[in-house]
Scaffold this motif. Structure first.
Motif, PDB file in Angstrom:
ATOM      1  N   UNK A  84     -15.027   3.503   1.898  1.00  0.00           N
ATOM      2  CA  UNK A  84     -15.939   3.239   0.812  1.00  0.00           C
ATOM      3  C   UNK A  84     -16.139   1.951   0.539  1.00  0.00           C
ATOM      4  N   UNK A  85     -17.483   1.666  -0.026  1.00  0.00           N
ATOM      5  CA  UNK A  85     -17.745   0.423  -0.548  1.00  0.00           C
ATOM      6  C   UNK A  85     -17.061  -0.107  -1.644  1.00  0.00           C
ATOM      7  N   UNK A  86     -16.574   0.779  -2.768  1.00  0.00           N
ATOM      8  CA  UNK A  86     -16.110   0.236  -3.723  1.00  0.00           C
ATOM      9  C   UNK A  86     -15.390   1.550  -4.603  1.00  0.00           C
ATOM     10  N   UNK A  87     -14.013   1.407  -4.757  1.00  0.00           N
ATOM     11  CA  UNK A  87     -13.561   2.486  -5.549  1.00  0.00           C
ATOM     12  C   UNK A  87     -12.709   1.802  -6.715  1.00  0.00           C
ATOM     13  N   UNK A  88     -12.813   2.475  -7.981  1.00  0.00           N
ATOM     14  CA  UNK A  88     -12.339   2.063  -9.190  1.00  0.00           C
ATOM     15  C   UNK A  88     -10.601   2.050  -9.093  1.00  0.00           C
ATOM     16  N   UNK A  89     -10.075   1.172  -9.674  1.00  0.00           N
ATOM     17  CA  UNK A  89      -8.678   0.911  -9.741  1.00  0.00           C
ATOM     18  C   UNK A  89      -8.098   2.237 -10.556  1.00  0.00           C
ATOM     19  N   UNK A  90      -8.918   2.731 -11.434  1.00  0.00           N
ATOM     20  CA  UNK A  90      -8.200   4.040 -11.974  1.00  0.00           C
ATOM     21  C   UNK A  90      -8.108   5.168 -11.044  1.00  0.00           C
ATOM     22  N   UNK A  91      -8.958   5.364 -10.061  1.00  0.00           N
ATOM     23  CA  UNK A  91      -8.994   6.404  -8.953  1.00  0.00           C
ATOM     24  C   UNK A  91      -7.844   5.782  -8.085  1.00  0.00           C
ATOM     25  N   UNK A  92      -8.003   4.810  -7.592  1.00  0.00           N
ATOM     26  CA  UNK A  92      -6.731   4.271  -6.831  1.00  0.00           C
ATOM     27  C   UNK A  92      -5.386   4.557  -7.480  1.00  0.00           C
ATOM     28  N   UNK A  93      -5.298   4.420  -8.851  1.00  0.00           N
ATOM     29  CA  UNK A  93      -4.155   4.635  -9.309  1.00  0.00           C
ATOM     30  C   UNK A  93      -3.824   6.110  -9.361  1.00  0.00           C
ATOM     31  N   UNK A  94      -4.637   6.815  -9.261  1.00  0.00           N
ATOM     32  CA  UNK A  94      -4.407   8.412  -9.508  1.00  0.00           C
ATOM     33  C   UNK A  94      -3.590   8.785  -7.938  1.00  0.00           C
ATOM     34  N   UNK A  95      -4.414   8.258  -6.652  1.00  0.00           N
ATOM     35  CA  UNK A  95      -3.894   8.343  -5.511  1.00  0.00           C
ATOM     36  C   UNK A  95      -2.502   7.914  -5.216  1.00  0.00           C
ATOM     37  N   UNK A  96      -2.111   6.700  -5.815  1.00  0.00           N
ATOM     38  CA  UNK A  96      -1.073   5.997  -5.603  1.00  0.00           C
ATOM     39  C   UNK A  96       0.049   6.771  -6.270  1.00  0.00           C
ATOM     40  N   UNK A  97      -0.150   7.412  -7.461  1.00  0.00           N
ATOM     41  CA  UNK A  97       0.734   8.203  -8.299  1.00  0.00           C
ATOM     42  C   UNK A  97       1.105   9.399  -7.312  1.00  0.00           C
ATOM     43  N   UNK A  98      -0.057  10.103  -6.803  1.00  0.00           N
ATOM     44  CA  UNK A  98       0.445  11.370  -6.163  1.00  0.00           C
ATOM     45  C   UNK A  98       1.237  11.017  -4.874  1.00  0.00           C
ATOM     46  N   UNK A  99       0.934   9.883  -4.223  1.00  0.00           N
ATOM     47  CA  UNK A  99       1.622   9.518  -3.055  1.00  0.00           C
ATOM     48  C   UNK A  99       3.268   9.180  -3.546  1.00  0.00           C
ATOM     49  N   UNK A 100       3.358   8.639  -4.697  1.00  0.00           N
ATOM     50  CA  UNK A 100       4.840   8.402  -5.004  1.00  0.00           C
ATOM     51  C   UNK A 100       5.423  10.045  -5.327  1.00  0.00           C
ATOM     52  N   UNK A 101       4.597  11.103  -5.986  1.00  0.00           N
ATOM     53  CA  UNK A 101       5.378  12.337  -6.007  1.00  0.00           C
ATOM     54  C   UNK A 101       5.815  12.800  -4.641  1.00  0.00           C
ATOM     55  N   UNK A 102       5.128  12.488  -3.646  1.00  0.00           N
ATOM     56  CA  UNK A 102       5.574  13.091  -2.328  1.00  0.00           C
ATOM     57  C   UNK A 102       6.886  12.513  -1.699  1.00  0.00           C
ATOM     58  N   UNK A 103       7.465  11.542  -2.496  1.00  0.00           N
ATOM     59  CA  UNK A 103       8.780  10.896  -2.036  1.00  0.00           C
ATOM     60  C   UNK A 103       9.757  12.133  -2.346  1.00  0.00           C
ATOM     61  N   UNK A 104       9.566  12.977  -3.299  1.00  0.00           N
ATOM     62  CA  UNK A 104      10.545  13.865  -3.349  1.00  0.00           C
ATOM     63  C   UNK A 104      10.426  15.266  -2.494  1.00  0.00           C
ATOM     64  N   UNK A 105       9.526  15.176  -1.700  1.00  0.00           N
ATOM     65  CA  UNK A 105       9.400  16.251  -0.738  1.00  0.00           C
ATOM     66  C   UNK A 105      10.367  15.906   0.777  1.00  0.00           C
ATOM     67  N   UNK A 106      10.512  16.856   1.384  1.00  0.00           N
ATOM     68  CA  UNK A 106      11.021  16.599   2.869  1.00  0.00           C
ATOM     69  C   UNK A 106      10.116  16.145   3.644  1.00  0.00           C
ATOM     70  N   UNK A 107      10.515  15.692   4.718  1.00  0.00           N
ATOM     71  CA  UNK A 107       9.664  15.063   5.941  1.00  0.00           C
ATOM     72  C   UNK A 107       9.022  16.136   6.380  1.00  0.00           C
ATOM     73  N   UNK A 108       7.517  15.774   6.727  1.00  0.00           N
ATOM     74  CA  UNK A 108       6.877  14.507   6.823  1.00  0.00           C
ATOM     75  C   UNK A 108       6.121  13.996   5.652  1.00  0.00           C
ATOM     76  N   UNK A 109       6.296  14.891   4.630  1.00  0.00           N
ATOM     77  CA  UNK A 109       5.682  14.544   3.399  1.00  0.00           C
ATOM     78  C   UNK A 109       5.906  13.176   2.757  1.00  0.00           C
ATOM     79  N   UNK A 110       7.150  13.026   2.557  1.00  0.00           N
ATOM     80  CA  UNK A 110       7.829  11.957   2.048  1.00  0.00           C
ATOM     81  C   UNK A 110       7.569  10.562   2.921  1.00  0.00           C
ATOM     82  N   UNK A 111       7.608  10.789   4.216  1.00  0.00           N
ATOM     83  CA  UNK A 111       7.292   9.625   5.228  1.00  0.00           C
ATOM     84  C   UNK A 111       5.917   9.125   4.932  1.00  0.00           C
ATOM     85  N   UNK A 112       4.844  10.514   5.104  1.00  0.00           N
ATOM     86  CA  UNK A 112       3.434  10.109   4.876  1.00  0.00           C
ATOM     87  C   UNK A 112       3.183   9.434   3.483  1.00  0.00           C
TER      88      UNK A 112
END
Length: 757
Positions: A84-112
């Protein structure tokens, strides 16, 4: 709203594809993801819309417990975000927060989730970092802040694939590299970094024109400035996004002010189209027909140390074959360290000694008469350039290289500690074919690990990744017919079937190429082939190697084969998928008559003694033995279910059972199944049989009397174990460093998700 509804419809169709199992849905599989990304490439301003939709679908999948949607959606999102040419920080923050939620799931979800969370954190601090690093490494652009290099090696067996398929793949890979110069890639990095930070305030048209009119030295200068600014912001602990934007804006205005184009396109003028897409160049791909056994090792060595960049370019370019080598390996008793030997001018042959060397040296305080070292007459062996220790020694100027030991050690002067080696190179090996080429890969990988155990060169410098794309031809050649006349294509692609069951995204994107590549190869070639930008096969391979980061490790099995002739030495080999035995036709007339009598009494087949270690839940060793009459057996290393253990052999023995009834004696074939990791099979009546490894007729052993199969051990483990046994002869368990070394040799094949339980 119309664009958003169209993209949402495409995403929902992509998710339904993961649930579709009936044949009617198989025709378009693999195309939906590709067409979705191509649609966004045509209108890059819609990237934010797609990312927002994908985030919503990820959150919906997590709430509804549709876990099999999460990894495909996350890979699609990250690939869109990188391009993407440009993604807002607010949108990146939502993706980042979702990836942190995956840390509570088993592998391979937490690894990815952890991997993508780390990347997103860096991308938020310095927008454009992921794109910049991908282009620099894939194109091997010279950059001190990020000195990593990657290359894709596609290997195909010419005896397994048709000539048309090989030619089509060569044409595709060559077309993908057209119009991709280092200058254009540097310009892409500069433009993408500016647009990622400045957004619609970036005058892309003026920036392109300024870079186009610049000399190459100026483009390299601004490229280094941009890379240094982005890498510095991404690595700082307390980095501020606004400060990073100020740095890049200064560079941006300096680039536009260097030429007259700045007067035509003022820096603040954003009236020329808003956001514009920056192409993501195709990675550096080389296609190889696998004709030599050690071809893989040679290509990897040349990737690490090209002949043109070695320490002695004159010698290597002219007299490489005349190098003489004295290979001295220094072994440390405490740890596994190997020191490279130095180039020796002494051939070790008596007649090659200079005249001055005839007089023995007499140290002070010793007798003048000393026994002279006797040398036998011999022949100098010319070694290939790649076998040369001088070639394999660390280069003088290569980054991350370890300097050789200095002679000051003899004088008591402390030697400066050598800098640790870094894995600056990544080789991505893509295998095209069926299970037979994976069998060759297991052989080559085992040979490579044995080389590395004897003399380490690639391991500390190279990150090695394996990928597999199944390809089967509609009309198999005579070689395949000789192997399996009645075998279907599914039997030749057992590994691909297992990976597809374990990872639905692999099944959807990669297994669909099994029949698509032969179809595309038979299509008439376009006269403007090199002008086509949408190269489907190359794009899918690039997507696979970029996003496929989760390995599935397959156990490599070692087999020791004993022959009927006592004078013939036993042979050792490895296999990955299958070992199959067949009855061997008798040759002599006497043996034929004895066989007929035996078959009349006991039925067809031969008498076998099977000794194996039974696999039990408690993992305790339980030795069993049995005698039976059999016509053949098959050992399968790939389980039929992804939930089964990969380190287990499923042995199917066709046992001949004699039945006595009123009408006389009859025989029936009974399938005898067992699970084991170690097994020994021997013909008790000394009748030979044949052994075929990995369904490959080129790997058939005849006149076999006995086989022993066990998990293949890691060669470095065996070497260290041998060294340890020298000092502790009575120790049976692993002690010291051996305890912490990997014991089994596993072949990792990358997929998008690994094994989803």
């Amino acid at each position: 709203a119309e664009v958003e509804s169209d993209i949402l419809r495409r995403v929902r169709t992509l998710l339904r594809e993961l649930d579709a199992h009936h044949p009617a849905c198989q025709s378009d599989r693999g195309m939906l993801r590709w067409t979705l990304h191509k649609k966004i490439d045509q209108n890059p301003s819609n990237s934010s819309i797609l990312v927002r939709i994908l985030v919503k679908e990820l959150e919906r999948a997590e709430r509804g417990d549709f876990r099999h949607y999460i990894i495909p959606l996350l890979h699609t999102l990250m690939y869109t975000l990188i391009k993407a040419p440009c993604i807002s920080d607010e949108l990146c923050s939502r993706v980042y927060d979702f990836c942190k939620k995956l840390l509570t799931l088993p592998k391979p979800f937490c690894t990815i989730g952890l991997d993508y969370a780390i990347r997103l954190k860096m991308e938020r601090m310095a927008p454009g970092t992921l794109y910049q690093r991908m282009v620099i490494s894939e194109q091997s652009l010279k950059s001190d802040p990020y000195p990593y290099q990657e290359k894709i090696f596609i290997f195909a067996d010419p005896e397994l694939l048709s000539k048309a398929i090989c030619n089509a793949l060569v044409t595709d890979t060559e077309a993908a590299q057209v119009s991709q110069s280092p200058r254009s890639c540097m310009c892409y990095v500069i433009i993408h970094a500016m647009q990622a930070v400045l957004g619609e305030g970036c005058n892309v048209s003026g920036l392109k024109r300024s870079l186009q009119d610049m000399p190459m030295s100026d483009v390299e200068h601004w490229f280094r400035q941009v890379v240094a600014a982005v890498e510095c912001a991404g690595q700082e602990v307390s980095a501020d996004r606004s400060q990073h934007a100020e740095r890049l804006e200064k560079i941006y205005r300096a680039v536009l002010s260097t030429l007259q184009a700045a007067s035509l396109f003022p820096p603040g003028d954003a009236s020329l189209g808003g956001l514009q897409g920056t192409p993501l160049p195709n990675p550096n791909i080389s296609f190889h027909l696998w004709t030599e056994d050690d071809q893989l090792w040679k290509e990897l060595v040349l990737f690490i140390r090209p002949l043109s960049q070695s320490c002695e370019p004159n010698c290597l370019s002219q007299d490489l074959d005349n190098f003489e080598i004295q290979d001295i390996i220094s072994d440390c008793e405490c740890c596994e360290q190997t020191r490279f030997s130095v180039l020796s001018t002494d051939s070790g042959i008596e007649r090659d000694l200079p005249a001055a060397a005839e007089e023995p040296l007499a140290p002070c305080g010793t007798e003048t008469e000393q026994s002279r070292l006797q040398r036998k007459g011999g022949i100098k062996k010319k070694q290939s350039p790649l076998e040369s220790v001088a070639f394999l020694q660390p280069g003088c100027n290569s980054p991350g290289a370890k300097s050789p030991a200095k002679p000051q050690r003899r004088l008591g002067i402390p030697v400066e500690p050598a800098a640790p080696l870094q894995r600056l190179h990544t080789a991505r090996i893509v295998l095209l074919g069926d299970d037979r080429i994976l069998g060759r890969l297991a052989q080559a990988y085992h040979s490579l690990r044995k080389r590395e155990a004897r003399r380490v060169f690639l391991t500390p410098r190279l990150n090695l990744q394996f990928y597999y794309i199944p390809v089967t031809t509609g009309q198999p050649n005579t070689l395949a017919v000789a192997d399996h006349a009645a075998a279907g294509q599914e039997e030749l692609c057992e590994v691909a079937g297992y990976l597809g069951r374990a990872d639905p995204w692999y099944e959807s994107n990669i297994n669909t190429l099994c029949h698509m590549i032969p179809k595309l190869a038979t299509m008439p070639s376009s006269p403007s082939k090199y002008l086509v930008t949408d190269l489907f096969i190359t794009d899918v391979i690039a997507y696979y190697v970029r996003m496929g980061i989760q390995p599935v490790c397959f156990q490599v099995y070692a087999v020791k084969i004993f022959f009927n002739d006592p004078a013939q030495e036993p042979t050792e080999d490895v296999f990955l998928t299958e070992l199959r035995t067949h009855l061997q036709e008798t040759i002599s007339h006497r043996e034929l008559n004895m066989t007929k009598k035996k078959m009349t009494l006991d039925g067809p087949g031969i008498d076998l003694t099977v000794t194996y270690r039974k696999v039990v839940v408690s993992d305790r060793a339980k030795e069993l033995a049995m005698s039976l009459r059999s016509t053949g057996l098959v050992m399968k290393a790939i389980p039929a279910d992804e939930a089964e253990d990969l380190v287990c052999l499923n042995v199917n023995i066709t046992e001949i059972v004699r039945i006595n009834n009123l009408s006389g004696r009859s025989f029936s074939a009974v399938a005898n199944r067992l699970k084991t990791r170690n097994i020994k099979i021997r013909s008790t009546e000394q009748r030979p049989f044949t052994v075929c490894l990995d369904k490959d007729s080129r790997r058939v052993y005849r006149n076999v009397i006995s086989v022993e199969v066990s998990p293949c051990l890691e060669p470095s483990y065996c070497l260290q174990k041998t060294r340890t046994m020298k000092f502790s002869l009575h120790e049976t368990e692993d002690v010291g460093l051996v305890k912490y070394m990997p014991k089994s040799l596993l072949l990792p094949i990358n997929t998008f998700a690994g094994v989803i339980q």
